[in-house]
Scaffold this active site. Structure first.
Site, PDB file in Angstrom:
ATOM      1  N   TRP A  72       0.856  -1.226   0.043  1.00 41.62           N
ATOM      2  CA  TRP A  72      -0.045  -0.048  -0.041  1.00 41.62           C
ATOM      3  C   TRP A  72       0.934   1.209   0.105  1.00 41.62           C
ATOM      4  O   TRP A  72       1.817   1.373   0.995  1.00 41.62           O
ATOM      5  CB  TRP A  72      -0.869   0.077   1.155  1.00 41.62           C
ATOM      6  N   TYR A  90       1.008   4.957   0.007  1.00 41.44           N
ATOM      7  CA  TYR A  90       0.121   6.164   0.354  1.00 41.44           C
ATOM      8  C   TYR A  90       0.996   7.409   0.627  1.00 41.44           C
ATOM      9  O   TYR A  90       1.156   7.572   1.830  1.00 41.44           O
ATOM     10  CB  TYR A  90      -0.802   5.994   1.550  1.00 41.44           C
ATOM     11  N   VAL A 105       1.063  -3.574  -6.225  1.00 44.09           N
ATOM     12  CA  VAL A 105       1.093  -2.187  -5.923  1.00 44.09           C
ATOM     13  C   VAL A 105      -0.434  -1.647  -5.634  1.00 44.09           C
ATOM     14  O   VAL A 105      -0.991  -1.908  -6.653  1.00 44.09           O
ATOM     15  CB  VAL A 105       1.928  -1.283  -6.698  1.00 44.09           C
ATOM     16  N   LYS A 106      -0.685  -1.123  -4.529  1.00 45.09           N
ATOM     17  CA  LYS A 106      -2.026  -0.475  -4.349  1.00 45.09           C
ATOM     18  C   LYS A 106      -1.709   1.000  -4.320  1.00 45.09           C
ATOM     19  O   LYS A 106      -0.895   1.375  -3.225  1.00 45.09           O
ATOM     20  CB  LYS A 106      -2.376  -1.039  -3.083  1.00 45.09           C
ATOM     21  N   VAL A 107      -2.123   1.902  -5.023  1.00 42.82           N
ATOM     22  CA  VAL A 107      -2.254   3.121  -4.650  1.00 42.82           C
ATOM     23  C   VAL A 107      -3.475   3.973  -4.694  1.00 42.82           C
ATOM     24  O   VAL A 107      -4.661   3.208  -4.940  1.00 42.82           O
ATOM     25  CB  VAL A 107      -1.416   4.134  -5.648  1.00 42.82           C
TER      26      VAL A 107
END
Lengths: 305, 305, 305, 305, 305
Positions: free
Chosen positions: D170, D172, D204-206
């Protein structure tokens, strides 16, 4: 055969294992002062500590790391001390020719802190793979971060001794607890020698003490017990006494480059006061090789006498 | 054969392994107070804590680390405690002659912090290679960095006990949480003894408590429950009670050098209040050897009576 | 044979290994509440947390660490929790008589910080050598240093569970993020229970929640979703729900010594709201033994009903 | 049989070991989107991140950790991600029914820092014992303490991959380096995706990027090279490109609960721009189960199309 | 067969193990400059250091990590250096085609600190699993946190060499101790090269030095010893001398994208002054592939001449 004085000195270290005592013996029995119980060591960490030009531009061959191995051997020093890079650059070529001390922490002057602390720049394992007989470590008693240094030294000394390496401690008071003049004050230098020895140093290196006294509580005791502070030989004697009453090898550093006669006078004082010898860096490698060897020979003659 | 009192004391430690109990027994059964359940220990860490001249100039033979081994043995102390360097200097020569306590952390006065913390200057492994029976560790409850000390002690005590070493804790309140007078306040000393015992100390060392009470919340309780605070023996009794109701060996330090009669009076108070003994440092090694032995003998006679 | 309720509770922990579940079962099946799925635990860490006199002077036999083992056993508690020293002092003598919880971190009041953090004062290995069935750990959510606590707990919980020990977490919001009143606010206590459970606690201990709501964002949600906040039983129910909807053992602490009837009323509220039980420290050991046992019996009767 | 698209995606990870690739395949081949190369993941860390009432009071069955396992399975998500406690509560019961991601660090709002850093609340070993296929980790690029997060991730990712677990990051942006608006600025989100991929993330997390540009130096380049920033699909495309030109699985988070149509529109934008899918948390578990499943189905239909 | 010059260079590293020397040989004997003792390396860490758009938007194919492997191979570079993610993305596909350097620490600009320190973003084990021949590490001498960087490098270099990997150090003075202009000052760059070599670097990378002198103490020495500072070739010669008198491979970075002729002129100066080569990043990958190869060929021709 081992001299009586060397045997006596090794006896001070009878709680250390055979490896540590053997490496101390190797240094005491190497070079021109072999067997005398005295030592002159060539240290070259100034490239890191002050920068290359300030260290080597006065004598450009000294930029080459091989130069210093050769100089220490030719002059008959007991040992050669330097940081990782300098030893890596010559350890193979000069293997077995002179006892090596890997200086395990170093500090540069690209930033000058009030309470300095050196960075650990090598390991006990590095010292072993490079064939060294000892590791060196600098502490700054009086610095607000001295605790971290003492604890790093504790761990390194413990590991080094397990592997039979001797431990050499540079004990240079600096930082928040000490005035500039106090860095070489007699009480402070004596205290610095005591701390290094209590931390388990086999060889202690301090600066030559001045006649200044720094700490109020100490001043009272020096006055009350009439500790002699003149001439230099008496101050050396006091520091030797403060370093386990002469039962630890204690050597003095020459500091910045200075007039030869002043330096020679200091060496005479160290010898007269019972000091075990000198570390001579900038006063040797910042002059042409032949002059350096001549000066080191003069110094060794005094110690050998 | 083991005395009943020693057996009783060892019974307090029945959760410890045989190694730890054996080392406690060795100390309780050594020297002039052997078998009495009382202890007088010679501690010599002042070279590190106060500097060499302040510590040894009043009696110069004391600069020599061998001096203290010999003094502790000759006087019949239960044990001798010192930092790494001092023990390394004599452990081989005096092997087996007296139980040794390696003091594992130390603090110097080249900088005096408001919230002090000692540096770890030796290891459990060092204690083992030097033949020690115990390790010593200083905590400063009340210091803003006490947590770090407690955690260092936790790790060291765990390792020491695994190897059968006893754990001796110097518990000296200091720092942001405590006024100067509060450092020896009855409530604070009692609290310091409790903390050391809760941290797993086998032997707890505190300063003699004054009649001062420091903490507001504690004051109320002392008043409400009428804890007696005079004479000294009552205060000692309260601290003994606060240290697991007498189920942990609790000894008191003599502090700075003082008049002999005052010191003797304190020892009488410790004995009367149920304290287990004394640590006598500066009051012994800062005077000529014969006088020191005479004084230690007077003290031991009181405890032995 | 195991009761249905205990089997149900153990089912909540079906991802834990047999060792952890066995130790949970041992506690649930010990003492007067055995098999009910309810728990009353005796915790005695106040000697460390508040000092010996404030803790034990009201009932001097409590200075003795053996006293508390005996009290917990006699009263039929499910478990006894204490710091290292207190457990070391009695674990051998009372081996196997009551499940023990080693409280692995503790905090003293010789300095009172705005953002407190306990010191780790024991280890999982200590818990194992002392025969404990669980370890205890305190976190202060809301403290600026909570991250360090969570991470210490993470490591300790992981190690404890590997060795089959259950993990008990004291979750007490304090510090920069929380007002004094907020420390027991309903939203904050519910949040603290959730955090402890998410960190892997097998047993969660919180303070009884007040009707206060602390956080602006939370207040809106409580209003919008009409979470009931009166009477106490509803608040307990909300905290139980916030602790994985009742799928984690959640017990409440009694806090400072208080009137018996108020305490009993609280216990009734805990029971009515679905709480799993109580931790009763100062309200038991600060009064004479017989009175303490009588009070504990009244409490257990309520839970057993 | 494995679809061509999944084979292609797995090809991007051909430097990873078979274990990591197998776990990626398991997620890509699970649930309603199996074989499409798209993913919808259910993440439930809000109990820790925002508190239990703010997270679950709008739909009280969600207090129960089992609820979310069941929801993720019923809705046909590719994976379910949660912190340690939530996974411990259901991993045994739902073993093998859905790929699990153990979220290894978490942050609570009982204190809200300007430069936040999550606490490590679980371990790779925990993920293995709970049968997870991946670990999750949050970084806050732009925070003054990001270095500590990157280094924690480095260690965790290295260990996870050794054991064949996939790594989900994550990313951020938050903290001193970034304005509030900048947290979702296109240049910042693209940078955050790049950093996560460079740190070795497999997934990948955005957050969805806005049309805002934050950094002066970046703005110049966006203008000079005419990077299209409208509509949303173009921004998604830019972030996909910034994440190794589409050679890393990149998914977008939905953020706070919002209107369904807006959410659906975003999903269409993600799909059109080449995004790999969505993480849908609050928008699913904060509404009744049937509605949540209906919404998730609508979303998956778009991705599957 | 190995050229004389390569043999000579390998001789400088005769204290390193066969693995390290073999990897140095692999780089020296790869690509268009094979056997010349010169090196041109392609480094691509700008995606992390400056962000993806600033790095790759000028030449969009460069968003793809495979692009750079192919470019470095096609242009005949000696090695390709990049962070973990970029190497993971292509190491399998291009296995064995070009020596790889895993850049082990990196810094992003989402926050710009006065005293920067890179995060460790990969490990020696990562370098081994990806088939790399060397690891890269950046230090910022002059930063208030340089000690931490030096110590990280010490540990990484020790581990890397044990496994036969060569160590490449980017030594870029920055931070509190150095003015902006001082970052490329001749005395500072020479000092930075010395520090990297003393820390055990096998290959040292610095910026091209300007004619500025930064440190007062150094200025005096440069004046007194008449170190030539014009033209560029003389400055390069001084830095080479400061880097163990030419006994360590020293290469220079090209910096920001600049006019081709200026760049070519710099390369001529590096060659004339005895530098070992260049690292060419933005000047190659920020232009179309064919132009980049043409430019790299021009540069290599100069070095090969």
């Amino acid at each position: 055969m081992m001299s009586g004085r060397v045997k006596e000195i090794l006896g001070y270290y009878d709680s250390e294992n055979v490896g540590v005592r053997s490496n101390l013996a190797r240094m005491l029995n190497h070079g021109r002062l072999a067997g005398t119980g005295r030592m002159v060591i060539l240290p070259v960490d100034q490239g890191f500590e002050h920068g290359p030009a300030r260290s080597f531009a006065p004598n450009p061959p000294a930029y080459n790391p091989l130069y210093h191995f050769e100089l220490a051997i030719a002059a008959g020093c007991n040992a050669y001390a330097a940081p990782l890079g300098f030893l890596e650059a010559g350890a193979a070529q000069f293997a077995g020719e002179i006892p090596l001390i890997l200086k395990l922490n170093n500090h540069d002057l690209l930033l000058d802190e009030h309470d300095p602390i050196s960075a650990v720049t090598g390991s006990v394992k590095d010292a072993l793979r490079l064939g060294c007989g000892a590791v060196g470590f600098t502490i700054y008693p009086g610095s607000a971060v001295r605790r971290e240094m003492y604890q790093e030294l504790q761990k390194i000394a413990e590991e080094a001794k397990q592997f039979g390496l001797a431990v050499v401690v540079w004990s240079y008071p600096r930082g928040s607890g000490i005035s500039k003049e106090g860095e070489t004050a007699l009480d402070v230098v004596a205290y610095a020698a005591q701390i290094a020895a209590q931390l388990g140093a086999n060889i202690v290196k301090v600066k030559l003490p001045s006649a200044h006294l720094e700490q109020a509580e100490a001043k009272k005791v020096y006055a009350a017990t009439r500790v002699p502070i003149e001439p230099l030989a008496e101050r050396v004697r006091h520091v030797v006494q403060s370093c386990f009453d002469g039962r630890r090898i204690l050597i003095f550093s020459g500091g910045a480059r200075e007039e030869d006669e002043a330096l020679i006078e200091e060496v005479r004082g160290i010898r007269a006061g019972g000091g075990f010898g000198s570390i001579i860096g900038r006063n040797s490698f910042q002059r042409p090789r032949a002059e350096a060897i001549a000066l080191l020979n003069r110094i060794m003659e005094i110690y050998a006498a």
